[in-house]
Write a protein that holds these residues in place. Sequence first.
Motif, mmCIF file in Angstrom:
data_model
loop_
_atom_site.group_PDB
_atom_site.id
_atom_site.type_symbol
_atom_site.label_atom_id
_atom_site.label_comp_id
_atom_site.label_asym_id
_atom_site.label_seq_id
_atom_site.Cartn_x
_atom_site.Cartn_y
_atom_site.Cartn_z
ATOM 1 N N VAL A 177 37.754 81.525 119.230
ATOM 2 C CA VAL A 177 36.293 81.415 119.176
ATOM 3 C C VAL A 177 35.918 79.944 119.207
ATOM 4 O O VAL A 177 36.467 79.132 118.454
ATOM 5 N N GLN A 201 30.030 85.887 116.805
ATOM 6 C CA GLN A 201 31.486 85.814 116.950
ATOM 7 C C GLN A 201 32.195 85.546 115.637
ATOM 8 O O GLN A 201 33.413 85.326 115.636
ATOM 9 N N SER A 212 35.266 89.069 115.798
ATOM 10 C CA SER A 212 35.634 89.311 117.194
ATOM 11 C C SER A 212 36.870 90.204 117.210
ATOM 12 O O SER A 212 37.337 90.638 116.158
#
Length: 823
Positions: free
Chosen positions: A268, A325, A328
Motif C-alpha cells: 500500500v 486501503q 486490503s
Amino acid sequence: MDIAPTDRIIPINIEDEMRDAYIDYSMSVIVARALPDVRDGLKPVHRRVLYGMYELGLSQSKSYKKSARIVGEVLGKYHPHGDVAIYEAMARMAQSWSLRYPLIEGQGNFGSIDGDAPAAMRYTEARLVRISEELIKEINKNTVDFQFNFDASLEEPVVLPAKLPNLLLNGASGIAVGMATNMAPHNLSEILSAIVAYIENNDITISELMEYVIAPDFPTGGIIYGYNGVREAFQTGKGRVVLRGKATIEVTANGKEQIIVTKIPYQVNKAVMIERTAHLVNEKKIEGIADIRDESDKEGMRIVYDLKRDAIAHVVLNNLYKQTQLQSSFSVNNVALVEGRPKILNLKELIVHFVDHRHEVLVRKTTFDLEHAKKKIHLLQGYLIALDHLDRVIALIRESKDPEVAKAALMETFPLSEVQAKAILEMRLQRLTGLERAKIVEEHHQVQKLIDHLLEILADKALRMQLIKEELIALKERYGDARRTVVEYEADAFTMEDMIPDTEMVIMVSNQGYIKRTPLVDYRLQGRGGIGAKGITTKKDDFTEHLFIATAHQYLLIFTEYGKIYWVKVYTIPETKKTTQGKAIQNLINIAPGDQVRSIIQVRDLKDNTYVDHHHVVMCTRQGIIKKTPLHAYATPRANGIHAIVIREGDSLLDVQLTNGTHHIVLALESGRATQFNEQDVRPMGRVASGIRGITLAHEQDRVIGMACFPTLDLDVLVVSENGYGKRSPLADYRITKRGGKGVKTLQITEKTGKLVAIHAVKNQDELMIMNQSGVAIRIEVSTLPLIGRATQGVRLIRLSQNDKIASVARIDVLAQVDAQDR
C-alpha cells in the motif's frame, strides 16, 4: 495475384505462423522474465544482478560501488533488456518495505513507501547483504549448471545454489502471458523450522507444517485479519489473505480522541492512502474525522487521524477499514517454474522442491570437493615418493638436460604420473626439510580423512539430509527474527452494524402504524410544566402511540394486537428528523391487514445464549390477562413473524416487557387502580398459550393501560394521566397481593386529571419522554417530579392545548445511556 513458389519464397499459413510465434513469445516471457524458479526464488533479472555484484566482489565486507557501475556490468554481460529494468529490479531488492529480507544494501535514496522513485543510478551505491551471499556461496564448486549469455561470450548460472528458501522468504510477483504469480513472504525462523520438520518426517502433512509456519509475514507488518485465506493458500497454493494496518485509539491531553496508524498493509502506498482518505472525508463518505496528519519519520510510521468530539472512534476506524486501503487483500497465487514449467504449488511442495535442490547442490558440491581432494592426495603421494627416494630423485634431475627429460626419467624410474612428476619438479627446496616432510605426511592424512568423509556423504542419503538440517539450524540462529505481522484468527467480514454507531435512538410508532427513529440528542431537556417541542408531524386523527428508547444495534421485538411477534434491527428503521412522520411499518414487517402494533421491546442480543436463557417475556392484555414465556422461544427471527400469545375473544394484547424471572409486576387500570405481585406467581408457559388472570377490572368499561416491572424494590412507581398530570410514589406504598386482585388506588382520578394512561418503574436519575396526540414532545427529568402518596392526583407535567391529550410516555435510562457511550 498469385505468386508462384520459388526456391527463395516459402508459402506458409498465417494462422500457423501467428500461433507458433505467440507460443514462442509467451514461453519466453514465462521462462525468461516473469516467473521465478522454485529453487532459488529468483527471476532472471534478479539472479543476474546478484551474480554480477558477486563477480564485482561487492560482498558485505567490501565497500559500496556506484549503482551505475553495477547496472553497466549486468547490462553488458548478462541482461540486454535495458538499464531501467535492471535498476528498478535492483532498487526493489534494496527496499525494506518491498522485501521481507532485502538482498541488497543500498546507500542513498532508493525510494520510499510513499511511492517516491529511487534517485538516478549515478547517485546511489550498493553492495550485497549477508543473506544474498548465502544464496551465491559455493557457486564455484560446480553446484549448479551454467549457460551461455545472450552473445555466447560468457557463461551465467541457470540457478543459484541458494542455502536459503528465498521464494518462501521474500515471495514473488509477476505477470506472464496467460498466467501470473503472486507469492507471499514468510518469516525465516518459521520456514526453516518447517523445512527441518519435513526433513525429519517426509510424510508430514500441510496441517502439521502450519504448526511451524503460522502465516505469511509481510515486511510492513500489520494484521492478517482472518485465517481461512491463509489456510487455503497453504493447502492449495491459492487464497485471499486480508490485511489490516495496525491502528490504536488514543486520547489527547485536551480530551480529544485520535486514531494512530503505525503499520499499513503490504504494497500500500502510504501517501496515496492518505490522499484518498482525505478525499472521502471531504465528500462526507467518511464522517467524524477533523484532520489527517502524516507524522512518520526515521523512527517509524505514524499517521494521525484527529476525530471530532462527537465521533465514535471505533465506528470511524471501521469505516477506514471498509473504505480505504487501511484494509486490503493479498491474493496468493503460488506459480513458479519447476523444471522449466510453470506450476501451482502448495506449502509442502515449495518446501520439497527447495530440499531437493539443496540435496542436489550438496551432492554436486561433495563430488567437486572429492575430485579436488583426490587430485590433492595424488600430488601428496608423489611428494612422499620423492622424499622417500630423495637422493635418487635429485641425481635424476641433475643428469637430465631439460625438464621434459627429467619428467620422463622420474616417470620411468618411479610409479609416478605426469602430474606428480611435474609437481615434483616444481617443488621448492624448502619442502625437502624434515619439518616440511612431517607437514606433508600430516596433510596427506587429513586429506585422506576428508576423502573418506566425502565418500561417506555420497554413499548415505540420511547423512546428507542431516547435513542440510544442521546447515538450516545454523542459518536460523544467524538470521532468524520475530514475526512482524500479527494474525487475528477469529475475524468476521464487515456487516452493516460495523459502520453504524450504537447510539441511543428515540423510536416512535403512531396509532396508524408509522414508525421512525430519531437520535435522542435531538430532544433537549426542559423543565416540568413546559410546553414541549414539536416531536412528530402526524396525519389527521393519528397520534404517537408507542415511544421508547433503544440503541441502534439492538433487536426490536414487535408484538401486535393479534398476538404475533416480528423482529427488526433498530438501524433498519428509517432515521428521520424529529418533526417528520416516518414510514409505514408495513415496509419493515409483514403485518397482517387490520392488525396493528401494540408493544415493542428491545433486547441486547438474540445470539447470546446466556442472555437469552436468563430472560423472560411477560405480556399483558387489555382484559387483565398475563403470560410469561422464556425469551429463547422467540430467539429465532422469521420474516413472516410467529404467534406470541393466543388472544381470547374480545381481548387484545396491550404491553410486553423483558424480565429476569424475579421482578415485581404492577398492572394499572384506566380507572386509577393498580396491583402488585411477584413474577414467580406467574408460571412460564409455551409460546401458543393464552395466559392467566393478572388483575380484575373495576367495571365492564375499565381496561388495563400498562404494566410496570420492577427488578428491585428501591424504584418508584410513575403514573401519568391523559390530561398531563403525573407523580411518582414509592413501590412500598403498594402492598403485595396475589395475582388477579382488584388492586389499590394509584391516582386520584378527577375530571381535571382525566383517565390514567401510563405507568412506569423509574429511579431518580431517569428522564421521561412524553408525546401528545398533537405530536408535541417534552423531555423532562424524573427528579423534578415530587415523590408523593399513591392516592393523590399528582402535578402538571406538560401544558396541553385545548382538546389535546397525552398519547404515550417513555422512560429514558440515563445511566444505561452513559454506559453505552463509555463502551
